[in-house]
Structure formats: structure tokens, C-alpha cells
Design an enzyme around this catalytic site. Structure first.
Site, PDB file in Angstrom:
ATOM      1  CE1 TYR A 150      -3.588   2.526   0.166  1.00 15.09           C
ATOM      2  CE2 TYR A 150      -2.813   3.109   2.364  1.00 15.09           C
ATOM      3  CZ  TYR A 150      -3.620   3.355   1.269  1.00 15.09           C
ATOM      4  OH  TYR A 150      -4.471   4.434   1.276  1.00 15.09           O
ATOM      5  CE1 TYR A 160      -2.980   0.609   5.604  1.00 11.91           C
ATOM      6  CE2 TYR A 160      -0.593   0.587   5.796  1.00 11.91           C
ATOM      7  CZ  TYR A 160      -1.762   0.027   5.322  1.00 11.91           C
ATOM      8  OH  TYR A 160      -1.706  -1.122   4.569  1.00 11.91           O
TER       9      TYR A 160
END
Length: 283
Positions: A150, A160
Site C-alpha cells: 500500500y 494506518y
């Protein structure tokens, strides 16, 4: 539509938990394209998920294995070659988890034991898979090893957390091992940096629904779906990409090259009114 891109190829697919999993979509597409493969996940995930249904659909076997455990990986690879009748041509690493995210720990207050687990499961397991396969000489020449990443490996995204560190390590491992595996065995190693995708794991990230909306507005082509990621994986497993290695390949509708899109700016303007006070001009 199938093109027989993987006819005669054998592989292992890690991480197919349920029909929302990218690995699940990859397995379906690989089967359509003529591949044979085994499916694997940790035993607890196999008990919770629906992997056996996928195995029945793809006429294959599920082999429980902890990807962080080298002994388990050795048994998985040896058994896979027995089941499939030969060496492997592709491996998909679609594994990731963060206890810190699950427990709501802020990045500035991480539990380091949890961090060790995040890095081991989400990144070091990729190295362990390849090291084990190489020692067993388990991958055919021009084989393809993929892991899912990602863009948080390159940029900071709210929520995140330590998964960003794991993805950075994952991509570094792909480059370092890709050099060795390519030079010695002509095996290629790459990562695919996918759009945020509403999988079971991805949805656990704080503010995921807003991240999904933001990236959709920012991407000229919109977010790439799990099915579209599966298509990309199939191409990377095929002989059409024999000289692509050590790359982090973005499958994100152009998000990774954007600064600000018109759609995102319009939404921003709707939700924020500039103050007339010069002191707050850029608040």
C-alpha cells in the site's frame, strides 16, 4: 473472459479468508486461467473463514500453515509440490495484521511486542516464504513471487499506524530478495501497491470509509477493485512479465501520482470556509 495465461502453472496462494479477500479473487482468476495451486492460512483464520468453500470451487487443497513459522512453511511447500505434481511457478503473499491497530494503540504509544508481531506477520513472513522456497529449490525458472502492499509505505496516512512500517519493510524485502532470486534462479519478485480495498483486514484501519472516499475522489481512474487487483496479479504470474522484477507496482487508479484532484478540492471547499481574518487565511 479467460486467456489460458496460467495454463500448466502451479502455485501457492496465502491469505484467502473470504470472498472479500483479494487473495480469494486471485485464486478464482488463477483457476479460470488454467493454474493449479494450494491455499493456505493460519489455522485460526481457516476456522473463522470460508477457505474450504474456495478450495472446493477451485478443486484444490487447503494446507494450514503459520507464515511466520519456518517449519510450517517447509511442510506447506513440500506438501504443495506433492499435491501439484512439481515445482511452483507463482506465490502470492496476501497477509497483514496489526495488533496495535486492533487494540486502538496510537503510533506515538505503540506496544513494541505488538509491533514485533505486525512486522513478523506482515513483512518478515514474506522473507521467510522466499528463503524457505529457495532452500528447497521449490520455484521453477521464471517463476513469480508477489506480495500486496500500500502507498502508506511511501506516504503518511492517518490511522494506518505501524502497518506503514510493515509495508515499507515488505517492499524492501522484495527488492533485496528479488536481486538474489533473479540473479541465481531467474525468479522475479514484486509488490503490488493496491488502492484501499474493503477487505476484512483493510476495513480495520481507522477512518477507512473516509480514506476510501478520499482516494476515489483523488484517483483519475477511481479506486482499483479487488477483482482488478486479481487481474493484475494474474498478468504478473504469467510469462507476459518475465523481465519485471524488484518493482513496487501501483494499481491505484493514478492516486500515487496525484497532488490534488478537482473532485477532492470541490469536496474540501464544501466542508471548509476560509475565514476573512487574514491571520487565518491558511487555517
Amino acid at each position: 473472459m479467460a486467456y489460458n495465461l496460467l495454463k500448466g502453472k502451479r502455485g501457492i496462494i496465502f491469505g484467502a479468508l473470504d470472498s472479500n479477500s483479494i487473495a480469494w479473487k486471485v485464486a478464482e482468476r488463477a483457476y479460470e486461467e488454467g493454474a493449479t495451486f494450494t491455499l493456505t492460512n493460519v489455522p485460526v483464520a481457516l476456522r473463522m473463514g470460508e477457505t474450504q468453500k474456495l478450495a472446493e470451487k477451485c478443486n484444490t487443497e487447503v494446507i494450514p500453515a503459520d507464515a511466520t513459522n519456518v517449519e510450517d512453511l517447509e511442510k506447506l511447500i513440500v506438501r504443495s509440490m506433492e499435491v501439484l505434481g512439481g515445482k511452483l511457478d507463482f506465490i502470492l503473499h496476501s497477509i497483514g495484521m496489526s495488533p496495535n491497530i486492533r487494540k486502538g494503540k496510537h503510533y506515538s504509544d505503540l506496544d513494541y511486542g505488538f509491533l514485533d508481531k505486525t512486522l513478523d506477520v506482515s513483512a518478515l513472513s514474506f522473507h521467510k516464504v522466499m528463503q524457505t522456497a529457495k532452500k528447497l529449490d521449490a520455484i521453477n525458472e521464471w517463476g513469480s513471487v508477489l506480495a500486496l502492499s500500500y502507498v502508506a509505505a511511501q506516504r503518511t496516512f492517518y490511522g494506518y499506524n505501524d502497518m506503514a512500517d510493515a509495508k515499507s519493510l515488505l517492499e524492501s524485502i522484495a527488492r533485496s530478495f528479488g536481486y538474489i532470486y533473479g540473479r541465481e534462479k531467474n525468479v522475479r519478485v514484486n509488490t503490488i501497491s493496491q488502492s484501499p480495498t474493503p477487505t476484512t483486514a483493510g476495513s480495520g484501519v481507522k477512518g477507512f470509509d473516509r480514506l476510501l472516499d478520499f482516494s476515489e475522489r483523488m484517483s483519475p481512474l477511481g479506486n482499483a477493485s479487488a477483482d482488478e487487483c486479481a487481474d493484475y496479479c494474474i498478468v504478473m504470474f504469467s510469462d507476459l512479465t518475465k523481465k519485471v522484477t524488484m518493482q513496487n507496482l501501483f494499481n491505484d487508479g493514478g492516486f500515487s501520482s496525484m497532488g490534488m484532484s478537482l473532485q477532492a478540492m470541490e469536496q474540501y471547499n464544501k466542508g471548509f470556509q476560509l475565514s476573512d481574518d487574514p491571520k487565518h487565511k491558511y487555517d
